[in-house]
Scaffold this active site. Structure first.
Site, PDB file in Angstrom:
ATOM      1  N   GLU A   9       0.806  -1.222   0.000  1.00  0.00           N
ATOM      2  CA  GLU A   9       0.000   0.000   0.000  1.00  0.00           C
ATOM      3  C   GLU A   9       0.838   1.272   0.000  1.00  0.00           C
ATOM      4  OE1 GLU A   9      -3.595   0.198   2.562  1.00  0.00           O
ATOM      5  OE2 GLU A   9      -3.093  -1.873   3.040  1.00  0.00           O
ATOM      6  N   ASP A  82      -2.263  -4.298   3.542  1.00  0.00           N
ATOM      7  CA  ASP A  82      -2.397  -4.589   4.972  1.00  0.00           C
ATOM      8  C   ASP A  82      -3.329  -5.775   5.237  1.00  0.00           C
ATOM      9  OD1 ASP A  82      -0.699  -2.534   5.533  1.00  0.00           O
ATOM     10  OD2 ASP A  82      -2.250  -1.106   6.100  1.00  0.00           O
ATOM     11  N   ASP A  84      -6.069  -6.622   6.682  1.00  0.00           N
ATOM     12  CA  ASP A  84      -7.384  -6.312   7.235  1.00  0.00           C
ATOM     13  C   ASP A  84      -8.381  -6.196   6.084  1.00  0.00           C
ATOM     14  OD1 ASP A  84      -6.757  -3.880   6.054  1.00  0.00           O
ATOM     15  OD2 ASP A  84      -6.527  -2.796   7.936  1.00  0.00           O
ATOM     16  N   GLU A  86      -9.814  -3.597   4.611  1.00  0.00           N
ATOM     17  CA  GLU A  86      -9.464  -2.616   3.589  1.00  0.00           C
ATOM     18  C   GLU A  86      -8.325  -3.130   2.715  1.00  0.00           C
ATOM     19  OE1 GLU A  86     -11.174   0.219   2.965  1.00  0.00           O
ATOM     20  OE2 GLU A  86     -12.528  -0.459   4.548  1.00  0.00           O
ATOM     21  N   TYR A 299       1.575  -5.329  13.089  1.00  0.00           N
ATOM     22  CA  TYR A 299       0.439  -4.588  12.522  1.00  0.00           C
ATOM     23  C   TYR A 299      -0.433  -4.019  13.627  1.00  0.00           C
ATOM     24  CZ  TYR A 299      -3.265  -3.364   9.282  1.00  0.00           C
ATOM     25  OH  TYR A 299      -4.187  -2.667   8.539  1.00  0.00           O
ATOM     26  N   ARG A 301      -3.580  -2.698  13.638  1.00  0.00           N
ATOM     27  CA  ARG A 301      -5.047  -2.795  13.666  1.00  0.00           C
ATOM     28  C   ARG A 301      -5.398  -4.242  13.978  1.00  0.00           C
ATOM     29  NH1 ARG A 301      -4.025   0.579   9.194  1.00  0.00           N
ATOM     30  NH2 ARG A 301      -4.614   2.738   9.618  1.00  0.00           N
ATOM     31  N   HIS A 345      -3.913 -12.816  13.445  1.00  0.00           N
ATOM     32  CA  HIS A 345      -3.249 -11.585  13.859  1.00  0.00           C
ATOM     33  C   HIS A 345      -2.563 -11.788  15.213  1.00  0.00           C
ATOM     34  CE1 HIS A 345      -5.809  -8.644  11.234  1.00  0.00           C
ATOM     35  NE2 HIS A 345      -5.095  -9.502  10.537  1.00  0.00           N
TER      36      HIS A 345
END
Length: 774
Positions: A9, A82, A84, A86, A299, A301, A345
């Site tokens: 990203e 990432d 997640d 998104e 990470y 989130r 995660h």
């Protein structure tokens, strides 16, 4: 030999990966989303299962073209946005554009940006998780439907340019309801009584009145306090009971997103948005001397408290070596993870416990160092031994009254050698339910049951009554609001920072002494949304929708069904509100306040900044005033306060004062009208031209259009139309962002660097007063 292509990203992450992967890999950055719903129309086919119509985001065509060209030459393509929702959607959009590459396109997840973790992930690639993609699509479609269909109603009924959001508006509701609680609160008087006592051994200590005749006592009035004082005249104070017990204090789990935001707000006073921006940079990689670009944390989130086995082994070895065996538990500490958390995660942790904060201090910006130290301390402490305290409670009898003193002595610090919890304290004072007899920091002497104590007269009498009043519940600060949203299921931890930032950017909420207070506009919009959309903006309903999005991600719920269940009752409420919502735009309220220019009785009108007094003789008389209403509804004119600044008038050397005009705040000479010098207000953003050193200021063209230019003009000619925002871009680190206003979409916050394409989430609005459904 063909190279493999890795797509991430951010440019920063791309730079870090390039260092690890070497010449056999090409690493490109998408710089966020490449495709999204169009800004100029709804972009959702309401008649065909809410099918979203995605287009390439303006300014991203060049990046997409580069990715496609590189993919054609690549041996394999690894999509590594990432880990997640998104990120999964970004990977899916890129894969759709690269459909000609077939089986050569893989999905890889980097929970941490270290050489070992990156190379391990590339050896075990997976496929795109369509359940996760569908959860993101459902959220995007729901937010677009609410923002795009509801915002025009607010434009029509309240004021042009307003917007509503599915989750943000519920957060505003929570803040407004707390304000209503505060206004309805009835303060009650109560008293405490403190005895300063001395035993046979030092030190002198204080005990507070706790009970009378064995029952808990609350003193309500001055008369009661005075009566008790009289009862205690000549009383002997005798130790009646001593309770001592050891208490073990457990360490807290390593950070998840919400806890990081809360602790960062409490300990560092960082807004949630700043915390996440700094954490993103720590995750993507920082230049660390000879090591080069290194990802310093995992990470950021996540809802999981899991720690990878190799990280756990490294940490336990570090604790044993650094602090000794007394600080290392026999078995690793295991923490519960929330039900919705993804076990793939990890918790937010340093990528290596060996990189202690001090060893990195020279390479990190001050605020980044503070956040890294917070994360490192919490992680290390989570695997240390319990703390041990000796808690002592002493009851002292005086006639029929019991005084109590409590104290805590730390016997073994344990995990607290590295990290100590901070309890959120209400800013407004003590509440009625507070037990005033407990002071954990109190040091007590060695006492024995039956020992008679002396009442000490120091600078005050030995027995001191003190009056208190119960206080209303405190306004939320960011830490308390995040905790409230988490407990009630409003949004998800990855969205909290955006929610809090958005409701302030829209002027629905403002900060007052670091506490969140609803503005007049926020309360007015909230009242109408709650009244006409009772289900859509209900806290429990919003939490239910978040659970449904989690269900979609787990493959338990169909995303189209979830959107349909929301859309049908929402449209019924929207049609009703079109007819029944009060129209404030043309509403006027007469007053008894005369205009000081023409004598006419002024009227209350609604404007951009809320209610104000205006002369009914407009446009011949343009007099306006601010006002407030007393409890009985009487209108009182509020005279503007003159704020003197440090700026000095260039013509007469008088101090400049802050004034507000039709185009916003500006500086004016305090000697007006004798001196009419004015200056634009600095925005706190430095001119980006290298070596300039000037500040960006707001100016106007001859036709009255605002623009922003360097304060050193004409030496520096830098100028832009969009309003600068004093925050660096989290994607490309451009020194500032800009606010861009468009009729179709309202105000957006974008990166100043157009090639970056960064855009903050917001709810789109449409210029038309009513959208004709397809």
């Amino acid at each position: 030999m063909a190279k493999s292509l890795v797509i991430v990203e951010s440019p920063t992450k791309a730079k870090t990966l390039s260092k690890y992967l070497g010449r056999n890999y090409q690493v490109l950055a998408s710089v966020g989303h490449l495709k999204d719903l169009p800004k100029s129309k709804l972009g959702i086919d309401l008649d065909h299962n809410f099918d979203p119509h995605y287009i390439v985001i303006r300014g991203k065509s060049k990046i997409l073209k580069e990715i496609k060209a590189a993919a054609k030459k690549a041996k394999e393509v690894f999509l590594a946005p990432d880990p997640d929702r998104e990120g999964e959607a970004i990977a899916w959009h890129i894969a759709e554009e690269l459909n000609g590459n077939g089986n050569n396109v893989h999905r890889v997840l980097f929970n941490e940006i270290t050489e070992k973790a990156v190379k391990r992930a590339l050896k075990t690639p997976g496929t795109i998780d369509m359940n996760k993609v569908n959860a993101q699509q459902a959220r995007r479609v729901l937010d677009r439907l609410v923002g795009y269909l509801l915002s025009p109603l607010l434009w029509k009924k309240v004021r042009r340019g307003l917007s509503a959001g599915r989750v943000q508006s519920v957060a505003v509701r929570v803040i407004c309801e707390r304000e209503a609680e505060r206004e309805a609160f009835q303060s009650e008087e109560f008293w405490t009584m403190t005895a300063t006592l001395e035993g046979q051994q030092p030190p002198i200590f204080q005990a507070k009145l706790h009970a009378a005749q064995g029952e808990r006592l609350t003193i309500r009035t001055t008369e009661e306090a005075q009566r008790i004082l009289q009862d205690l005249e000549g009383a002997s104070f005798v130790v009646s009971q001593i309770d001592q017990k050891e208490k073990r204090r457990n360490p807290s789990a390593p950070f998840v997103t919400s806890r990081l935001q809360q602790d960062s707000a409490r300990k560092l006073r960082f807004p949630a948005k700043k915390t996440m921006m700094l954490a993103q940079r720590l995750y993507e990689g920082i230049e660390i001397g000879a090591e080069g670009q290194v990802g310093l944390i995992t990470y950021m989130r996540t809802d999981s408290t899991r720690i990878a086995p190799e990280a756990l082994d490294e940490l336990r070895g570090y604790i044993h070596e650094t602090f000794g065996p007394d600080y290392l538990p026999a078995q690793p500490n295991i923490y519960k993870t929330q039900k919705a958390a993804q076990e793939a995660h990890e918790a937010i942790r340093p990528t290596s416990a060996q990189r202690d904060p001090e060893s990195l201090r020279a390479f990190l910006e001050p605020d980044m160092y503070k956040l890294y130290k917070l994360i490192w301390n919490r992680f290390v402490s989570s695997q240390m031994t319990q703390g041990q305290d000796l808690v002592t409670q002493v009851d002292v009898q005086a006639k029929t009254y019991t005084f109590r003193a409590s104290g805590t002595v730390e016997k073994f610090d344990g995990y607290r050698r590295v990290y100590r919890e901070e309890v959120e304290q209400p800013a407004e004072g003590v509440a009625l339910e507070t037990d005033p007899s407990t002071d954990t920091n109190l040091t007590l002497p060695n006492l024995t049951v039956g020992e008679t104590l002396s009442l000490v007269n120091t600078t005050q009498a030995g027995l001191v009554p003190k009056q208190h009043f119960t206080q209303p519940p405190p306004r939320y600060n960011e830490a308390l609001l995040i905790r409230e949203m988490e407990e009630k299921g409003i949004g998800r931890p990855s969205t909290y920072a955006t929610i809090i930032s958005t409701i302030q950017d829209r002027h629905y909420v403002e900060k007052e002494e670091a506490r969140l207070r609803p503005t007049e506009l926020g309360r007015l919009v909230n009242d109408r949304l709650v009244s006409h959309f009772p289900k859509v903006f209900d806290v429990e309903f919003t939490a239910k929708m978040e659970n449904e999005l989690d269900g979609i991600e787990e493959g338990e719920k169909d995303w189209v069904t979830a959107v349909k269940d929301f859309y049908q009752p929402f449209m019924k409420d929207l049609e009703s509100a079109e007819v029944n919502m009060e129209d404030l735009k043309g509403k006027e309220e007469p007053t008894d306040v005369p205009c000081d220019k023409c004598g006419k009785l002024m009227i209350i009108k609604w404007g951009r900044h809320g209610h104000f007094l205006a002369c009914p003789g407009y446009p011949e008389c343009k007099s306006t005033k601010e006002f407030k209403k007393d409890e009985d509804g009487t209108v009182q004119v509020v005279e503007p306060q003159v704020e003197i600044t440090d700026e000095v008038c260039e013509k007469c050397s008088s101090p400049m004062v802050l004034k507000r005009g039709r185009f916003g705040n500006f500086l004016a000479c305090s000697q007006y009208p004798e001196c009419k010098t004015t200056k634009p207000l600095k925005l706190g953003v430095k001119c980006p031209v290298e070596g300039c050193g000037g500040d960006l200021v707001q100016k106007r063209t001859k036709k009255g259009k605002n623009f922003y230019s360097c304060s050193k003009y004409p030496t520096c000619t830098f100028a832009i139309w969009d309003k600068p925002v004093n925050r660096p871009c989290p994607q490309c680190q451009s020194p500032f962002l800009v606010e861009k206003y468009k009729k179709q979409t309202g105000t957006k916050v974008l990166c100043h660097n157009q090639e970056c394409g960064y855009e903050e989430e917001g709810q789109e609005v449409q210029e038309k007063e009513k959208l004709t459904s397809q």
